[in-house]
Motif scaffolding. Structure first.
Motif, PDB file in Angstrom:
ATOM      1  N   ALA A   5      -3.258   9.892 -54.011  1.00 52.88           N
ATOM      2  CA  ALA A   5      -4.519  10.628 -54.039  1.00 52.88           C
ATOM      3  C   ALA A   5      -4.244  11.940 -53.351  1.00 52.88           C
ATOM      4  O   ALA A   5      -3.233  12.093 -52.697  1.00 52.88           O
ATOM      5  CB  ALA A   5      -5.590   9.872 -53.272  1.00 52.88           C
ATOM      6  N   SER A   6      -5.086  12.869 -53.506  1.00 53.41           N
ATOM      7  CA  SER A   6      -4.850  14.109 -52.775  1.00 53.41           C
ATOM      8  C   SER A   6      -6.158  14.842 -52.593  1.00 53.41           C
ATOM      9  O   SER A   6      -7.216  14.361 -52.959  1.00 53.41           O
ATOM     10  CB  SER A   6      -3.847  14.982 -53.513  1.00 53.41           C
ATOM     11  N   THR A   7      -6.069  15.998 -51.978  1.00 57.12           N
ATOM     12  CA  THR A   7      -7.285  16.722 -51.632  1.00 57.12           C
ATOM     13  C   THR A   7      -8.160  17.003 -52.841  1.00 57.12           C
ATOM     14  O   THR A   7      -9.358  17.159 -52.680  1.00 57.12           O
ATOM     15  CB  THR A   7      -6.948  18.071 -50.989  1.00 57.12           C
ATOM     16  N   ASP A   8      -7.578  17.081 -54.027  1.00 62.26           N
ATOM     17  CA  ASP A   8      -8.435  17.472 -55.143  1.00 62.26           C
ATOM     18  C   ASP A   8      -9.522  16.424 -55.417  1.00 62.26           C
ATOM     19  O   ASP A   8     -10.474  16.689 -56.131  1.00 62.26           O
ATOM     20  CB  ASP A   8      -7.629  17.803 -56.405  1.00 62.26           C
ATOM     21  N   LEU A   9      -9.363  15.243 -54.778  1.00 63.19           N
ATOM     22  CA  LEU A   9     -10.443  14.278 -54.863  1.00 63.19           C
ATOM     23  C   LEU A   9     -11.724  14.870 -54.271  1.00 63.19           C
ATOM     24  O   LEU A   9     -12.834  14.520 -54.614  1.00 63.19           O
ATOM     25  CB  LEU A   9     -10.053  13.036 -54.075  1.00 63.19           C
ATOM     26  N   PHE A  10     -11.526  15.726 -53.283  1.00 67.17           N
ATOM     27  CA  PHE A  10     -12.675  16.357 -52.644  1.00 67.17           C
ATOM     28  C   PHE A  10     -12.678  17.856 -52.918  1.00 67.17           C
ATOM     29  O   PHE A  10     -13.082  18.642 -52.083  1.00 67.17           O
ATOM     30  CB  PHE A  10     -12.634  16.129 -51.132  1.00 67.17           C
ATOM     31  N   ASP A  38      -5.171  17.546 -45.193  1.00 66.77           N
ATOM     32  CA  ASP A  38      -5.102  16.759 -46.406  1.00 66.77           C
ATOM     33  C   ASP A  38      -5.683  15.367 -46.145  1.00 66.77           C
ATOM     34  O   ASP A  38      -5.104  14.602 -45.382  1.00 66.77           O
ATOM     35  CB  ASP A  38      -3.609  16.629 -46.759  1.00 66.77           C
ATOM     36  N   VAL A  39      -6.812  15.031 -46.732  1.00 66.10           N
ATOM     37  CA  VAL A  39      -7.353  13.685 -46.519  1.00 66.10           C
ATOM     38  C   VAL A  39      -7.847  13.059 -47.819  1.00 66.10           C
ATOM     39  O   VAL A  39      -8.113  13.757 -48.796  1.00 66.10           O
ATOM     40  CB  VAL A  39      -8.535  13.671 -45.512  1.00 66.10           C
ATOM     41  N   TRP A  40      -7.945  11.771 -47.808  1.00 64.75           N
ATOM     42  CA  TRP A  40      -8.482  11.006 -48.931  1.00 64.75           C
ATOM     43  C   TRP A  40      -9.016   9.684 -48.381  1.00 64.75           C
ATOM     44  O   TRP A  40      -8.738   9.335 -47.225  1.00 64.75           O
ATOM     45  CB  TRP A  40      -7.397  10.784 -49.996  1.00 64.75           C
ATOM     46  N   PRO A  41      -9.774   8.950 -49.171  1.00 67.30           N
ATOM     47  CA  PRO A  41     -10.351   7.703 -48.656  1.00 67.30           C
ATOM     48  C   PRO A  41      -9.259   6.763 -48.144  1.00 67.30           C
ATOM     49  O   PRO A  41      -8.230   6.595 -48.785  1.00 67.30           O
ATOM     50  CB  PRO A  41     -11.060   7.107 -49.865  1.00 67.30           C
ATOM     51  N   SER A  77      -8.087  15.645 -36.524  1.00 57.43           N
ATOM     52  CA  SER A  77      -6.711  15.506 -37.000  1.00 57.43           C
ATOM     53  C   SER A  77      -6.572  14.242 -37.839  1.00 57.43           C
ATOM     54  O   SER A  77      -7.442  13.377 -37.829  1.00 57.43           O
ATOM     55  CB  SER A  77      -5.752  15.415 -35.803  1.00 57.43           C
ATOM     56  N   VAL A  78      -5.464  14.180 -38.558  1.00 55.93           N
ATOM     57  CA  VAL A  78      -5.141  12.992 -39.345  1.00 55.93           C
ATOM     58  C   VAL A  78      -4.089  12.215 -38.579  1.00 55.93           C
ATOM     59  O   VAL A  78      -3.152  12.796 -38.044  1.00 55.93           O
ATOM     60  CB  VAL A  78      -4.574  13.387 -40.722  1.00 55.93           C
ATOM     61  N   LEU A  79      -4.243  10.891 -38.492  1.00 55.50           N
ATOM     62  CA  LEU A  79      -3.263  10.097 -37.749  1.00 55.50           C
ATOM     63  C   LEU A  79      -2.114   9.688 -38.664  1.00 55.50           C
ATOM     64  O   LEU A  79      -2.332   9.398 -39.842  1.00 55.50           O
ATOM     65  CB  LEU A  79      -3.932   8.851 -37.182  1.00 55.50           C
ATOM     66  N   PRO A  80      -0.903   9.645 -38.109  1.00 54.20           N
ATOM     67  CA  PRO A  80       0.254   9.278 -38.930  1.00 54.20           C
ATOM     68  C   PRO A  80       0.307   7.774 -39.156  1.00 54.20           C
ATOM     69  O   PRO A  80       1.202   7.090 -38.687  1.00 54.20           O
ATOM     70  CB  PRO A  80       1.435   9.749 -38.078  1.00 54.20           C
TER      71      PRO A  80
END
Ligand code: ADP
Ligand code: ZN
Length: 733
Positions: A5-10, A38-41, A77-80
Motif C-alpha cells: 500500500a502506499s500514500t496514494d491510498l490517501f 508515508d502511512v497506510w492502514p 512519527s511512524v514506528l519501525p
C-alpha cells in the motif's frame, strides 16, 4: 512494505488519517499526515494526545470528523514496526461491535506490547564449520559436534544441554575453530518445528480423523471442526497432524490452551513430535519476550505459537490453522475489561483469516454441539481411548447414606478404594475444588462469621500461610485471637473442608501415603508444574490432593483412582449452566483415571445422586445429558436458542447505583420477543468494595442486542460514580 500500500491510498488534498489509540475511548481520531511521511492502514504511529505522545494504529482515511482543520494535529512519527494486519484490525472492529466495547479498549487489549523497540544486544549462535580443523576430540567435544550437525544454529546453552556438557565445551570448540559463531538480534532465533519427523503410529480411527483435518488445512478455507474424543483418545496427537500439514504449507498455526503456564506435558509432547518447543504466549512473559515474540510472529519467523486467549490478537501474516483445545473451558471467557469469549472470537479470527478452526474437547459446550447438529460445524469422533486403555468405571457414593462422621469428608468406600489403590503401587487423585483449609470460619460463642470487608464473601482460612483470604479480591488478614463481635477468646471454628483440611484427614487415615497438595497456591508456573509432573511420574508422589488445576490435561500412567470429595459444590446457586459445567469438570477429572494399561475407577461423593447430572456421569451418558440440557434451554429460549446479555451496574456509592438502576428500569425496552429481568443483586453483590446490580436481557434470535442495548443505555445518563459493564453471551446466568 511499500508494495502493499502506499500514500496514494490517501492521496487527497487533506491527507487526513484516522488513528486508533489504545485508550478506553470511543473510536479513532483524525490526524494530519505531514508532508513526506508515508502511512497506510495498519501502520504504528506516534501522535500527540493532549500533553502526551501516544502510540496508535492508522485505521483508515480521515476527514469526516467535522473538526475544524486548525484543531487537527499532525502525526508525530511512524514506528519501525511491522503493520497490524487487516485481519487483526477487523477482529478489533468485530469484537468492539459484537461485545459493545469501545474500539480503543479492544485495541489496548490487542496491542499488549510496548510498540517501542529499545536498542538490542545481539546474541551468539553456533553451527559446525564445513571442515573440521585438526583438533583433539574428547568424548564431550564429539557429542557437541554430533548435536550441532543435527539441526539449525543454536545458542551455546542449547547445544550444551542437548549434548549434556558445560557451555565451556561449546565455546572451546568455537575458539578451536570447529564451530562457527553467528551474531543475530535477540528474538531472531526461532527454531523451526519439523512436520516430517515420524509421529506416533496412529490407529485407524485416529488416522482417519487426522487425514480429514489435514484436508481442511489443505483447502485453505474457513471451516470449523469439532474433534470430539473421549479423554485419553489421543486428540492432541491427532490435531498435531493438522498442525504438521499447515507447516508443510508454510503457514502459521496458533493453538489456544486454557492453562498454558501449567501445560508442561503438552509442550514436551509437541517437542517430541516436531523436534523443537513451540513459541509460547501468556501473561507471565517478560515485556522483552513479548516484544520479541510479537515481532517474530509478524515477520513469519514463528511458525507455531501456543498461548492463552490474547494470542488471537498477534499479527500473524499467514495463518493456516487455529486450534482451540478444551473448547468448553470457561477460562476462555475474559471477564474483566473487554468481556469476550476467546473460543467464539477464535472462530471469527478463522473466518477473517480464511483458515480452518479445530475445536477439541471430550465434553463440548452445548453451543458447539448445537452448531454441529445444525450443520455449521463438522464433527470428527474418537470414541475410544488410545491403545489398550479403557474408560474408567464411575460410581456414585451417596454421602447422605454413608454417614461421614464429624470432621470427616472421605467416606468409607472411598477410604477403602484409596488404601487398595496405594497398596497395589498405583496412584490416586482426590479432587476438591476449594483452596485453603476451610471455606467458613465462625465464632462458637456468638456465631459471628468472618467476612471480607470488600466483598459479599466469607474469608477462607489458609493454615499454611496462617492467614484468612478473600478469594475474590485478594484481601488477606491474620486470624484474630478474639471474636470482634462478642470478644470471646480463641473461639473460632473452621466449617467445611478445603484441600488443606482434606490433607489433614488423609494424614490421619493414610499415614503411609506420599500425598501432595496441588492448588494455585503452590503450583503457579511452568517450573513448579513440571516439577510436580516429575514427582508423580517418578512415583515420589502417589496421592494428589488438588483443585481444578489438576482436572485437565494431565496424563499420569499409574493414576487409577479418582475420588471426587464434594461433587455438589458447583451446583449451588441459581446458575442455569451449573449442571453443564459440573458435568464438564467432573467428566474431565474422571478422565485422569486409568489412562494406560490399568483400568481406572472413579468415586463421586454427592448428596444429589439422583440428579440428572450425576446419573449421566455414572452411566457415561454424555449425549443423553446434553440432549436433556438442550431441550430445557430450547423451551426457555435460553442460549444457544435465544440471545442473552447481562448488564452489571456497579459503584462504591450504593444509593447512586440503585438510583441509576431505577432509571434504567423505567426506560427498559418493552417489545415483543424481549424480556428484561432486574435490577437484582448481581452474583457477588459486593465486589472489591463496589456494589453490583444486574439486569438480564433475554431476546429472540431475530433481535439484535447490539442495537437494542445502546439505544436503551443512551436514554439514561450514567453518573460518573457508576460503571456499566456489558456482558454479551454471559457464561453464568
Ligand atoms: P486426549 O487429549 O484425547 O485426552 P491425549 O492426546 O492426551 O488424549 O493422549 C493420551 C495419551 O495417549 C498420551 O500419552 C498420548 O501421547 C498417547 N497416544 C495417543 N495416541 C497415540 C498413538 N497413536 N500412539 C502412541 N501414543 C498415543
Ligand atoms: Zn474480597
Amino acid at each position: 512494505m511499500k508494495s502493499q500500500a502506499s500514500t496514494d491510498l490517501f492521496a487527497n488534498d487533506s491527507q487526513l488519517v484516522k488513528v486508533l489509540l489504545p485508550l478506553p475511548l470511543a473510536g479513532p481520531y483524525d490526524y494530519r499526515v505531514p508532508p513526506g511521511m508515508d502511512v497506510w492502514p495498519g501502520r504504528f504511529v506516534r501522535v500527540p494526545f493532549g500533553p502526551r505522545r501516544l502510540v496508535g494504529v492508522v485505521w483508515g482515511e480521515g476527514g469526516d470528523s467535522g473538526l475544524e482543520a486548525s484543531r487537527i494535529k499532525d502525526l508525530d512519527s511512524v514506528l519501525p514496526l511491522p503493520d497490524l494486519p487487516q485481519a487483526n484490525r477487523d477482529l478489533v472492529d468485530w469484537i468492539s461491535a459484537y461485545c459493545l466495547a469501545p474500539q480503543g479498549a479492544v485495541l489496548r487489549m490487542a496491542m499488549s506490547v510496548p510498540a517501542v523497540f529499545e536498542p538490542v544486544k545481539p546474541i551468539t549462535l553456533y553451527e559446525p564449520m564445513e571442515e573440521l580443523p585438526d583438533i583433539r576430540l574428547t568424548a564431550a567435544r564429539k557429542r557437541v559436534l554430533t548435536v550441532a550437525a543435527d539441526g539449525p544454529a543454536r545458542p551455546a546453552s542449547d547445544l550444551a544441554r542437548d549434548a549434556g556438557v558445560s557451555t565451556g565445551v561449546v565455546t572451546g570448540l568455537a575458539d578451536a575453530g570447529a564451530l562457527k559463531r553467528i551474531s543475530v538480534a535477540p528474538g531472531g532465533y526461532w527454531p523451526q518445528p519439523d512436520p516430517d519427523l515420524p509421529g506416533p503410529g496412529l490407529s485407524e480411527l485416529q488416522s482417519k480423523a487426522a487425514l480429514e483435518m489435514a484436508e481442511h488445512v489443505k483447502a485453505r478455507d474457513f471451516s470449523v471442526t469439532l474433534l470430539d474424543g473421549v479423554t485419553g483418545s489421543g486428540k492432541t496427537e491427532v490435531y498435531f497432524e493438522a498442525v504438521a500439514e499447515s507447516l508443510r504449507q508454510g503457514r502459521q498455526v496458533v493453538v489456544l490452551l486454557p492453562e498454558i503456564a501449567l501445560s508442561t506435558q503438552w509442550l514436551s509432547r509437541f517437542e517430541r513430535r516436531f523436534g523443537v518447543a513451540p513459541a509460547v504466549w501468556h501473561s507471565d512473559l517478560t515485556q522483552s519476550k513479548r516484544r520479541d515474540s510479537w515481532k517474530a510472529v509478524a515477520e513469519g519467523k514463528i511458525q507455531v505459537l501456543v498461548g492463552a486467549r490474547s494470542a488471537l490478537h498477534l499479527p500473524f501474516p499467514d495463518l493456516g490453522l487455529i486450534v482451540i483445545d478444551e473448547e468448553h473451558d470457561q477460562s476462555f471467557k475474559q471477564e474483566e475489561g473487554v468481556i469476550y469469549n476467546a473460543r467464539d472470537m477464535g472462530i471469527v479470527r478463522g473466518r477473517l483469516a480464511q483458515c480452518p478452526v479445530i475445536l477439541a474437547s471430550a465434553t463440548p459446550s452445548l453451543e458447539t454441539v448445537v452448531n454441529v447438529r445444525e450443520g455449521r460445524f463438522h464433527k470428527l469422533e474418537l470414541p475410544e481411548r488410545h491403545g489398550v486403555a479403557e474408560l474408567p468405571t464411575i460410581e456414585l457414593v451417596d454421602i447422605l447414606k454413608n454417614s461421614l462422621g464429624r470432621q470427616r469428608w472421605i467416606s468409607p468406600p472411598l477410604e477403602t478404594a484409596l488404601k487398595e489403590t496405594l497398596a497395589r503401587g498405583e496412584q490416586a487423585l482426590l479432587f476438591l475444588n476449594r483452596r485453603g483449609y476451610a471455606p467458613l470460619t465462625l465464632c462458637d460463642g456468638c456465631g459471628h462469621r468472618l467476612e471480607c470487608p470488600n466483598c459479599s464473601a466469607w474469608l477462607v482460612e489458609h493454615r499454611f500461610s496462617k492467614r484468612l483470604e478473600c478469594h475474590h479480591c485478594g484481601y488477606a488478614t491474620r486470624k484474630p485471637d478474639d471474636c470482634p463481635e462478642c470478644g470471646a477468646h480463641d473461639s473460632f471454628r473452621a466449617c467445611g473442608p478445603g484441600v488443606e483440611r482434606l490433607a489433614e484427614e488423609v494424614e490421619l487415615i493414610l499415614p503411609e501415603a506420599r500425598a501432595e497438595l496441588v492448588t494455585s497456591d503452590n503450583i503457579y508456573g511452568p517450573a513448579a508444574a513440571s516439577a510436580f509432573v516429575d514427582r508423580v511420574t517418578s512415583g515420589e508422589t502417589n496421592l494428589i490432593i488438588g483443585t481444578q488445576i489438576v482436572a485437565k490435561g494431565y496424563h499420569f500412567p499409574k493414576l487409577t483412582l479418582v475420588g471426587v470429595v464434594d461433587a455438589d459444590l458447583g451446583l449451588a446457586g441459581g446458575d442455569l449452566r451449573a449442571a453443564e459445567r459440573t458435568y464438564q469438570l467432573l467428566h474431565q477429572v474422571a478422565g485422569r483415571a486409568g489412562r494406560e494399561g490399568h483400568k481406572g475407577r472413579v468415586l463421586i461423593q454427592s448428596a444429589n445422586v439422583d440428579s440428572p447430572v450425576m446419573e449421566a456421569l455414572a452411566k457415561g451418558d454424555r449425549d443423553g445429558f446434553l440432549e436433556a440440557e438442550s431441550n430445557m434451554r430450547e423451551l426457555s429460549r435460553m442460549p444457544p436458542f435465544g440471545r442473552l446479555a447481562a448488564l452489571i451496574i456497579s459503584g462504591m456509592d450504593e444509593v447512586a447505583v440503585d438510583r441509576f438502576c431505577g432509571e434504567l428500569a423505567r426506560k427498559a425496552p418493552r417489545m415483543d420477543g424481549v424480556l428484561v429481568l432486574g435490577p437484582a443483586p448481581a452474583p457477588m453483590a459486593l465486589l472489591r468494595g463496589r456494589h453490583r446490580r444486574r439486569f438480564l436481557i433475554k431476546a429472540d434470535k431475530r433481535i439484535s442486542l447490539q442495537k437494542l442495548i445502546p439505544q436503551w443505555l443512551n436514554q439514561v445518563k450514567e453518573p460518573s460514580s457508576v460503571r456499566t459493564q456489558i456482558d454479551i453471551d454471559p457464561v453464568s446466568f
